[in-house]
Design a protein around this motif. Structure first.
Motif, PDB file in Angstrom:
ATOM      1  N   GLU A  52      -0.844 -38.169  24.405  1.00 49.27           N
ATOM      2  CA  GLU A  52      -0.991 -36.836  24.997  1.00 49.27           C
ATOM      3  C   GLU A  52      -0.664 -36.860  26.487  1.00 49.27           C
ATOM      4  O   GLU A  52      -0.045 -35.936  27.015  1.00 49.27           O
TER       5      GLU A  52
ATOM      6  N   GLN B 286       2.122 -34.698  28.480  1.00 50.71           N
ATOM      7  CA  GLN B 286       1.784 -33.929  29.683  1.00 50.71           C
ATOM      8  C   GLN B 286       2.689 -34.307  30.849  1.00 50.71           C
ATOM      9  O   GLN B 286       3.141 -33.436  31.597  1.00 50.71           O
TER      10      GLN B 286
ATOM     11  N   ASP C  38       4.895 -33.300  14.656  1.00 46.29           N
ATOM     12  CA  ASP C  38       3.906 -34.004  15.473  1.00 46.29           C
ATOM     13  C   ASP C  38       3.359 -35.200  14.706  1.00 46.29           C
ATOM     14  O   ASP C  38       2.194 -35.533  14.775  1.00 46.29           O
TER      15      ASP C  38
ATOM     16  N   ARG D   8       1.215 -37.817  16.363  1.00 44.15           N
ATOM     17  CA  ARG D   8      -0.204 -37.513  16.535  1.00 44.15           C
ATOM     18  C   ARG D   8      -0.980 -37.875  15.276  1.00 44.15           C
ATOM     19  O   ARG D   8      -2.085 -38.372  15.341  1.00 44.15           O
TER      20      ARG D   8
END
Length: 98
Positions: free
Chosen positions: A8, A12, A26, A29
């Motif tokens: 994450e 970012q 995703d 994830r």
């Protein structure tokens, strides 16, 4: 810090540099491993989303874990990602990212 949290943070950071980052899947994830995000990024270079996505699916089917990729030789990785174009260079990059 978990690897998912590190992933994450990578997203970012990318967004702070390049704006909102969108991924077709995703999956990284779900697997809680940012390594797969790196593989996705490498495969996306100089090719269409369709081709990089197909190559990524091949990799995910063949290699279930990061260790599987680590143990694979570069030629085997290249074979799985042929659809992405520049597959020999990309296979070397994937292998070197471990």
């Amino acid at each position: 810090m978990t690897t998912a949290m590190k992933g994450e943070l990578v997203v970012q950071r990318l967004e702070s540099l390049f704006g909102q980052v969108r991924f077709n899947d995703d999956f990284w994830r779900e697997r809680k491993e940012p390594f797969w995000l790196i593989v996705d990024t490498i495969l996306s270079q100089n090719t269409s989303n369709a081709n990089s996505g197909a190559a990524l699916r091949n990799v995910l089917i063949k290699y279930k874990t990061i260790e599987d990729v680590f143990l694979a030789n570069v030629q085997d990785i290249a074979h799985e990602i042929r659809q992405s174009g520049l597959y020999e260079a990309k296979a070397r990059s994937i292998s070197a990212s471990l």
